[in-house]
Scaffold this motif. Structure first.
Motif, short mmCIF file in Angstrom:
data_model
loop_
_atom_site.label_atom_id
_atom_site.label_comp_id
_atom_site.label_asym_id
_atom_site.label_seq_id
_atom_site.Cartn_x
_atom_site.Cartn_y
_atom_site.Cartn_z
N TYR A 233 8.18 56.36 -1.51
CA TYR A 233 9.59 56.13 -2.24
C TYR A 233 10.42 57.50 -2.15
CZ TYR A 233 7.17 52.21 -3.48
OH TYR A 233 6.16 50.28 -3.87
N THR A 234 10.81 58.14 -1.90
CA THR A 234 12.05 58.84 -1.46
C THR A 234 12.22 59.17 -0.55
OG1 THR A 234 10.03 61.59 -2.12
CG2 THR A 234 11.16 60.30 -3.89
N LEU A 235 11.68 59.16 0.58
CA LEU A 235 12.20 59.08 1.65
C LEU A 235 12.57 58.59 2.67
CD1 LEU A 235 9.67 62.10 3.19
CD2 LEU A 235 11.70 62.36 2.82
N LEU A 236 11.94 57.06 1.80
CA LEU A 236 12.49 55.89 2.29
C LEU A 236 13.74 55.67 1.14
CD1 LEU A 236 12.36 52.96 3.59
CD2 LEU A 236 10.42 51.93 1.64
N GLY A 237 13.16 55.83 0.36
CA GLY A 237 14.84 55.86 -0.13
C GLY A 237 15.54 56.54 0.58
N MET A 238 15.70 57.38 0.54
CA MET A 238 17.17 58.55 1.59
C MET A 238 17.17 58.02 2.48
SD MET A 238 16.40 62.56 3.38
CE MET A 238 14.98 61.47 4.67
N ALA A 239 16.95 57.45 3.95
CA ALA A 239 17.05 57.16 4.77
C ALA A 239 17.93 55.56 4.28
CB ALA A 239 15.52 55.93 5.58
N LEU A 240 17.60 54.55 2.91
CA LEU A 240 17.98 53.42 3.62
C LEU A 240 19.49 54.42 2.31
CD1 LEU A 240 15.31 51.24 1.59
CD2 LEU A 240 16.19 50.55 3.29
N PHE A 241 19.60 55.01 1.58
CA PHE A 241 20.45 54.97 1.06
C PHE A 241 22.22 56.01 1.92
CE2 PHE A 241 19.24 54.55 -2.87
CZ PHE A 241 19.81 54.09 -4.05
N VAL A 242 21.27 56.59 2.93
CA VAL A 242 21.78 57.19 4.38
C VAL A 242 22.26 56.17 4.91
CG1 VAL A 242 22.18 57.98 6.49
CG2 VAL A 242 20.88 59.54 5.12
N ALA A 243 21.51 54.66 5.24
CA ALA A 243 21.88 53.95 5.86
C ALA A 243 23.12 52.52 4.94
CB ALA A 243 21.27 52.42 6.12
N ALA A 244 23.19 52.83 3.30
CA ALA A 244 23.78 52.10 2.77
C ALA A 244 25.42 52.60 2.85
CB ALA A 244 23.20 51.57 1.48
N GLY A 245 25.43 54.18 2.30
CA GLY A 245 26.42 54.66 2.44
C GLY A 245 26.95 55.05 3.12
N GLY A 246 26.10 54.59 4.81
CA GLY A 246 27.41 54.87 6.02
C GLY A 246 27.50 53.68 6.39
N CYS A 247 27.33 52.60 5.78
CA CYS A 247 27.61 51.56 5.92
C CYS A 247 29.42 50.89 4.84
CB CYS A 247 26.88 50.17 5.38
SG CYS A 247 25.82 49.92 6.07
N LEU A 248 29.19 51.61 3.71
CA LEU A 248 30.31 51.29 3.35
C LEU A 248 31.03 52.05 3.66
CD1 LEU A 248 28.37 51.24 -0.22
CD2 LEU A 248 30.25 49.45 0.53
N ILE A 249 31.37 53.54 3.35
CA ILE A 249 32.15 54.59 4.67
C ILE A 249 32.55 54.33 5.86
CG2 ILE A 249 32.75 56.58 5.02
CD1 ILE A 249 30.52 57.98 3.40
N SER A 250 31.79 53.57 6.78
CA SER A 250 32.37 52.62 7.64
C SER A 250 33.34 51.50 7.65
CB SER A 250 31.34 53.01 9.22
OG SER A 250 30.97 51.79 8.60
N ASN A 251 33.07 50.79 7.09
CA ASN A 251 33.67 49.68 6.50
C ASN A 251 34.81 49.80 5.67
OD1 ASN A 251 34.08 46.63 5.97
ND2 ASN A 251 33.72 47.54 4.02
N PHE A 252 35.29 51.09 5.07
CA PHE A 252 36.76 51.55 4.12
C PHE A 252 37.05 52.27 4.68
CE2 PHE A 252 34.09 48.24 0.59
CZ PHE A 252 34.92 47.57 0.87
N SER A 253 36.55 53.15 5.68
CA SER A 253 37.91 53.99 6.39
C SER A 253 38.24 53.63 7.40
CB SER A 253 36.32 55.38 6.62
OG SER A 253 36.09 54.87 7.80
N GLY A 254 37.53 53.20 8.24
CA GLY A 254 38.89 52.51 9.10
C GLY A 254 40.12 51.27 8.73
N ASN A 255 39.68 50.39 7.92
CA ASN A 255 39.95 49.49 7.45
C ASN A 255 40.87 49.11 6.16
OD1 ASN A 255 39.26 48.02 10.08
ND2 ASN A 255 36.91 47.69 8.30
N GLY A 256 42.03 50.54 5.86
CA GLY A 256 42.64 50.67 4.59
C GLY A 256 43.61 49.57 4.59
N LYS A 257 44.00 49.25 5.92
CA LYS A 257 45.69 48.13 5.33
C LYS A 257 44.67 47.38 5.01
CE LYS A 257 44.86 46.96 9.77
NZ LYS A 257 46.08 47.72 10.91
N PHE A 258 43.79 46.47 5.76
CA PHE A 258 43.22 45.64 5.29
C PHE A 258 41.99 45.06 3.51
CE2 PHE A 258 42.80 45.04 9.72
CZ PHE A 258 43.48 44.09 9.75
#
Length: 138
Positions: free
Chosen positions: A74-99
């Motif tokens: 569960y902890t290793l699966l959580g690590m992978a899922l949280f990297v994916a979720a954090g990466g999605c959020l960061i990629s969504n909000f880092s390049g599209n600041g004007k929107f």
């Protein structure tokens, strides 16, 4: 065993992980304008791990042992899922600041906290792996 030093460290890691997940979920529900696929992934990861870690913490409170293999899974699966979720959020909000000008800070903070929580999950998996005192035959 919760009484051993490593057991107390693992319990402290799980409590900190749980608190960070609750903060991430609180920030996430206030975010607007996230693509549906990313919103679904992030919501499921945060909500699912609130339930999973809540059960683990309840197990610690009633002194029920969780198998070391299940805990590490569960902890290793959580690590992978949280990297994916954090990466999605960061990629969504880092390049599209004007929107997304209203929620850029919250989106980046949520993604960063998710990545930090992934690092905590990795540390928790290492601590669970090192906790061999409970598993040695008597």
């Amino acid at each position: 065993m919760p009484g051993s030093p490593l057991g107390k460290t693992s319990l402290a890691c799980k409590v900190i992980e749980f608190l960070i997940i609750c903060i991430c979920m609180g920030l996430h529900v206030n975010l607007d304008m996230i693509p549906l696929k990313q919103y679904t992934l992030v919501s499921i990861v945060f909500g699912g791990y609130i339930i999973i870690l809540g059960g683990m913490l309840l197990g610690f409170l009633v002194c029920e042992r969780l198998s070391r293999k299940i805990d590490i899974f569960y902890t290793l699966l959580g690590m992978a899922l949280f990297v994916a979720a954090g990466g999605c959020l960061i990629s969504n909000f880092s390049g599209n600041g004007k929107f997304y000008y209203k929620h850029v800070d919250m989106g980046l903070a949520t993604g960063s906290l998710a990545i930090i929580n992934a690092i905590l999950f990795l540390a928790d998996a290492i601590i669970s792996f090192k906790d061999v005192h409970e598993y040695t035959p008597h």
